[in-house]
Design a protein around this motif. Structure first.
Motif, mmCIF file in Angstrom:
data_model
loop_
_atom_site.group_PDB
_atom_site.id
_atom_site.type_symbol
_atom_site.label_atom_id
_atom_site.label_comp_id
_atom_site.label_asym_id
_atom_site.label_seq_id
_atom_site.Cartn_x
_atom_site.Cartn_y
_atom_site.Cartn_z
ATOM 1 N N LEU A 44 42.656 83.067 13.850
ATOM 2 C CA LEU A 44 43.893 83.141 14.632
ATOM 3 C C LEU A 44 44.709 84.385 14.297
ATOM 4 O O LEU A 44 45.276 85.022 15.191
ATOM 5 N N ARG A 45 44.770 84.755 13.009
ATOM 6 C CA ARG A 45 45.538 85.952 12.645
ATOM 7 C C ARG A 45 44.964 87.192 13.326
ATOM 8 O O ARG A 45 45.711 88.084 13.753
ATOM 9 N N LYS A 46 43.652 87.241 13.453
ATOM 10 C CA LYS A 46 43.017 88.374 14.134
ATOM 11 C C LYS A 46 43.434 88.413 15.600
ATOM 12 O O LYS A 46 43.704 89.483 16.162
ATOM 13 N N LYS A 47 43.495 87.244 16.226
ATOM 14 C CA LYS A 47 43.939 87.169 17.619
ATOM 15 C C LYS A 47 45.402 87.592 17.750
ATOM 16 O O LYS A 47 45.786 88.261 18.715
ATOM 17 N N ILE A 48 46.217 87.193 16.771
ATOM 18 C CA ILE A 48 47.636 87.551 16.804
ATOM 19 C C ILE A 48 47.810 89.059 16.636
ATOM 20 O O ILE A 48 48.640 89.684 17.309
ATOM 21 N N ASP A 49 47.020 89.654 15.744
ATOM 22 C CA ASP A 49 47.068 91.113 15.570
ATOM 23 C C ASP A 49 46.665 91.821 16.862
ATOM 24 O O ASP A 49 47.261 92.838 17.243
ATOM 25 N N ALA A 60 47.027 90.597 19.833
ATOM 26 C CA ALA A 60 48.131 90.376 20.774
ATOM 27 C C ALA A 60 49.246 91.395 20.552
ATOM 28 O O ALA A 60 49.879 91.858 21.511
ATOM 29 N N ARG A 61 49.472 91.758 19.297
ATOM 30 C CA ARG A 61 50.505 92.761 18.991
ATOM 31 C C ARG A 61 50.158 94.096 19.640
ATOM 32 O O ARG A 61 51.025 94.760 20.229
ATOM 33 N N GLY A 62 48.891 94.501 19.558
ATOM 34 C CA GLY A 62 48.462 95.746 20.185
ATOM 35 C C GLY A 62 48.578 95.685 21.702
ATOM 36 O O GLY A 62 49.002 96.656 22.347
ATOM 37 N N ILE A 63 48.211 94.546 22.275
ATOM 38 C CA ILE A 63 48.314 94.363 23.730
ATOM 39 C C ILE A 63 49.769 94.452 24.166
ATOM 40 O O ILE A 63 50.094 95.087 25.178
ATOM 41 N N LEU A 64 50.651 93.826 23.401
ATOM 42 C CA LEU A 64 52.081 93.849 23.716
ATOM 43 C C LEU A 64 52.627 95.276 23.673
ATOM 44 O O LEU A 64 53.361 95.696 24.578
ATOM 45 N N ALA A 65 52.250 96.028 22.650
ATOM 46 C CA ALA A 65 52.745 97.406 22.506
ATOM 47 C C ALA A 65 52.295 98.274 23.683
ATOM 48 O O ALA A 65 53.089 99.052 24.235
ATOM 49 N N ARG A 66 51.028 98.139 24.084
ATOM 50 C CA ARG A 66 50.522 98.929 25.213
ATOM 51 C C ARG A 66 51.218 98.543 26.515
ATOM 52 O O ARG A 66 51.519 99.404 27.352
ATOM 53 N N THR A 67 51.482 97.255 26.665
ATOM 54 C CA THR A 67 52.127 96.781 27.895
ATOM 55 C C THR A 67 53.571 97.260 27.969
ATOM 56 O O THR A 67 54.047 97.656 29.042
#
Length: 210
Positions: free
Chosen positions: A176-181, A183-190
């Motif tokens: 899950l932590r890997k998925k959350i990390d 998600a952080r990258g996806i959020l920053a790009r968006t």
């Protein structure tokens, strides 16, 4: 004589063992098509949301929730045989599809109970849905729907903020932590994509107003 008795015992015991595993195999054969159908329908729901084809999604959601109930019932008939995560991926896929549909179409968040999944499956589904929301936002940007894009970015941000609070060992929340990390990258790009689109929109407006 003793050897014959042992053989008779083995024959009786292994007849019982084979019957047991035959029954387990029958249960597994019933679960597999339900898994495949559910994953396929979840994929269809996500595609339909992206295409704005919402008409039959509620009935599909009812079907996949029913499939999950059937799988849970079948697994309960074989305690100790099927591990807890035997249908975990299916539950996470279900959660992702239902959450995505409700966020985009109804601007609401379904509960784990409404998704017919457990709390831990819901957390993984929330992490996975971030990527689908980004895809939808990019479509909004192409269609110049900055209002919807900004609204979904706010939801994406809140999802990440709450996921970030799940600071537990990997043994407790494997992967899950890997998925959350991610998600952080996806959020920053968006965020960067929307900021650029807003700047271009304002520039275009200023040029037309000049």
């Amino acid at each position: 004589m003793e050897e014959s008795k042992i053989i008779d015992q083995l024959d009786a015991i292994f007849t019982e063992i084979r019957a047991y595993y035959e029954q387990m195999d029958k249960i597994r054969e019933k679960i597999l098509p339900l898994q495949r159908k559910t994953v396929r329908m979840c994929s269809e729901i996500i595609k339909q949301v992206h295409r704005h084809e919402h008409e039959n999604i509620p009935s599909k959601i009812d079907q996949i929730k029913n499939h999950l109930s059937q799988m849970t019932s079948l697994i309960s008939q074989a305690p100790g045989i099927f591990p807890k995560d035997y249908v975990q991926i299916v539950k996470q896929e279900t959660g992702e599809a239902i959450i995505f549909y409700h966020i985009v179409v109804h601007h609401s968040l379904p509960t784990p109970k409404e998704c017919n999944i457990e709390l831990d499956d819901f957390a993984y589904a929330c992490a996975d849905v971030v990527g689908e929301i980004r895809r939808y936002i990019l479509r909004c940007l192409r269609e110049e729907d900055l209002t919807q894009a900004s609204h979904l970015l706010e939801i994406m941000t809140e999802l990440y903020n709450y996921l970030f609070t799940l600071d537990y060992p990997n043994g407790l929340i494997p992967g899950l932590r890997k998925k959350i990390d991610a998600a952080r990258g996806i959020l920053a790009r968006t965020e960067a994509d929307i900021t650029l689109s807003l700047q271009m929109h304002r520039l275009h407006h200023d040029l037309n107003s000049a």
